[in-house]
Design an enzyme around this catalytic site. Structure first.
Site, PDB file in Angstrom:
ATOM      1  CE  LYS A  95      -3.144  -2.433   3.290  1.00  0.00           C
ATOM      2  NZ  LYS A  95      -3.556  -2.486   4.711  1.00  0.00           N
ATOM      3  N   GLY A  96       2.076   1.109   0.348  1.00  0.00           N
ATOM      4  CA  GLY A  96       2.955   2.211   0.671  1.00  0.00           C
ATOM      5  C   GLY A  96       3.104   3.412  -0.489  1.00  0.00           C
ATOM      6  CD  GLU A 151       8.326  -0.503  -3.579  1.00  0.00           C
ATOM      7  OE1 GLU A 151       7.816   0.309  -2.992  1.00  0.00           O
ATOM      8  OE2 GLU A 151       8.531  -1.615  -3.267  1.00  0.00           O
ATOM      9  CG  ASP A 152       6.684   2.553  -0.465  1.00  0.00           C
ATOM     10  OD1 ASP A 152       7.500   1.799  -0.973  1.00  0.00           O
ATOM     11  OD2 ASP A 152       6.171   2.188   0.599  1.00  0.00           O
ATOM     12  CG  ASP A 155      14.926  -0.392   4.870  1.00  0.00           C
ATOM     13  OD1 ASP A 155      16.078  -0.231   4.893  1.00  0.00           O
ATOM     14  OD2 ASP A 155      14.201  -0.691   5.870  1.00  0.00           O
ATOM     15  CE  LYS A 183      14.470   3.902   6.005  1.00  0.00           C
ATOM     16  NZ  LYS A 183      13.908   2.909   7.066  1.00  0.00           N
ATOM     17  CG  PHE A 204      10.475   3.098  10.730  1.00  0.00           C
ATOM     18  CD1 PHE A 204      10.603   2.040   9.880  1.00  0.00           C
ATOM     19  CD2 PHE A 204       9.009   3.529  11.183  1.00  0.00           C
ATOM     20  CE1 PHE A 204       9.379   1.350   9.643  1.00  0.00           C
ATOM     21  CE2 PHE A 204       8.248   2.917  10.771  1.00  0.00           C
ATOM     22  CZ  PHE A 204       8.138   1.805   9.826  1.00  0.00           C
ATOM     23  NE  ARG A 217      -0.797   1.735   5.059  1.00  0.00           N
ATOM     24  CZ  ARG A 217       0.393   0.861   4.670  1.00  0.00           C
ATOM     25  NH1 ARG A 217       1.336   1.513   3.868  1.00  0.00           N
ATOM     26  NH2 ARG A 217       0.560  -0.331   5.129  1.00  0.00           N
TER      27      ARG A 217
HETATM   28  P1  IMP Z   1      12.919  -3.640   1.546  1.00  0.00           P
HETATM   29  O1  IMP Z   1      12.334  -4.868   1.141  1.00  0.00           O
HETATM   30  O2  IMP Z   1      13.779  -3.783   3.077  1.00  0.00           O
HETATM   31  O3  IMP Z   1      13.630  -2.596   0.672  1.00  0.00           O
HETATM   32  O4  IMP Z   1      11.698  -2.609   2.057  1.00  0.00           O
HETATM   33  C1  IMP Z   1      10.187  -2.989   1.731  1.00  0.00           C
HETATM   34  C2  IMP Z   1       9.301  -2.233   2.296  1.00  0.00           C
HETATM   35  O5  IMP Z   1       9.398  -2.219   3.770  1.00  0.00           O
HETATM   36  C3  IMP Z   1       8.939  -0.812   1.704  1.00  0.00           C
HETATM   37  O6  IMP Z   1       8.396  -0.856   0.434  1.00  0.00           O
HETATM   38  C4  IMP Z   1       8.099  -0.345   2.731  1.00  0.00           C
HETATM   39  O7  IMP Z   1       6.881  -0.851   2.891  1.00  0.00           O
HETATM   40  C5  IMP Z   1       8.583  -1.011   4.137  1.00  0.00           C
HETATM   41  N1  IMP Z   1       9.664  -0.155   4.567  1.00  0.00           N
HETATM   42  C6  IMP Z   1      10.887   0.131   4.620  1.00  0.00           C
HETATM   43  N2  IMP Z   1      11.639   1.140   5.194  1.00  0.00           N
HETATM   44  C7  IMP Z   1      10.451   1.771   5.864  1.00  0.00           C
HETATM   45  C8  IMP Z   1      10.335   3.009   6.634  1.00  0.00           C
HETATM   46  O8  IMP Z   1      11.244   3.542   7.116  1.00  0.00           O
HETATM   47  N3  IMP Z   1       9.120   3.180   7.104  1.00  0.00           N
HETATM   48  C9  IMP Z   1       7.807   2.601   6.614  1.00  0.00           C
HETATM   49  N4  IMP Z   1       8.255   1.462   5.733  1.00  0.00           N
HETATM   50  C10 IMP Z   1       9.389   1.136   5.546  1.00  0.00           C
HETATM   51 MG    MG Z   2       6.298  -0.775   0.015  1.00  0.00          MG
END
Ligand code: IMP
Ligand code: MG
Length: 231
Positions: A95-96, A151-152, A155, A183, A204, A217
């Site tokens: 949903k992000g 993508e939002d 990370d 990040k 975060f 959100r």
């Molecule tokens: P990744 O797989 O670690 O790259 O992160 C995937 C998902 O984790 C992102 O699409 C976000 O939905 C969530 N996410 C990562 N970092 C944050 C944050 O700082 N705040 C809120 N959601 C996060």
């Molecule tokens: Mg996401």
């Protein structure tokens, strides 16, 4: 883009920066945001108040106006690179990315089509594990389409690298990625992301689609959650 379509203009080889981060195309300059840019909440000002989150936020990291200006910039860069007759197919990862994709599509000076996908990465509320499950799949075939994953935040990059592999098996003409936030220090899997809005600290963040336990959100800015909210 994943490298499986290296004959096309969109398939630019990744350029690796000093910290292993992938540089965006010449059309977008990623803005570096540091903790020093955060506008801290204080006794005189609480950014959460007008949204019903009194006392819950520590700071505004990226104000709404800066998000919108960057989205316009990203949209122009994507449109300039999209020299094809068929509209790009925007894939929003729910949903992000929902706030981002709606603003991005409206800022795009070319027509686009929208698809939604929901995935869940197993892990705790504040970290990702890389084990991904499809909660909602695309409604349409993407064979021969130029896909843009919207993508939002990247990370660890684990969710995105899984998604890229999954979508690549469906025969699209190309896959590009536009991410609002990244990040850089947390990237565990290197993903070639062509368009990145902001590189942010590893803290975060919440707001503008990003949640903590489904909350925040609805904020129009990206903020830092008060430590007392999750410690
Ligand atoms: P990744 O797989 O670690 O790259 O992160 C995937 C998902 O984790 C992102 O699409 C976000 O939905 C969530 N996410 C990562 N970092 C944050 C944050 O700082 N705040 C809120 N959601 C996060
Ligand atoms: Mg996401």
């Amino acid at each position: 883009m994943t490298g499986f379509d290296s004959s096309t203009p969109n398939a630019v080889p990744p350029v690796h920066g000093v910290d292993g981060a992938v540089a965006p195309s010449a059309g977008v300059s990623t803005t570096y945001v540091t903790s020093a840019d955060a506008l801290p909440a204080g006794s005189a000002w609480d950014p959460g108040t007008e949204h019903g989150y009194d006392g819950e936020l520590a700071a505004v990291l990226i104000p709404a106006e800066k998000l919108q200006a960057k989205i316009t910039e990203l949209a122009r860069a994507v449109a300039a690179d999209h020299t094809y007759d068929t509209p790009p197919l925007l894939i929003c990862v729910l949903k992000g990315a929902v706030m981002f994709v709606t603003d991005f599509a409206r800022a795009l000076p070319i027509p686009s089509e929208l698809e939604f996908m929901a995935v869940s990465s197993y892990g705790s509320a504040t970290s990702s594990s890389g084990v991904v499950r499809i909660l909602k799949d695309l409604d349409r075939d993407i064979t021969g389409r130029r896909v843009i994953i919207v993508e939002d935040i990247i990370d660890s990059g684990l969710t995105l690298s899984w998604l890229l592999k999954n979508l690549a098996t469906r025969g699209p003409a190309a896959i590009d990625i536009v991410a609002l936030l990244r990040k850089p220090e947390a990237v565990k899997v290197e993903v070639d992301v062509r368009y990145v809005g902001f590189d942010i600290p590893t803290d975060f963040v919440v707001g503008y689609g990003l949640d903590y336990n489904e909350r925040y959100r609805d904020l129009p800015f990206v903020g830092l959650l008060g430590e007392h909210m999750y410690r």
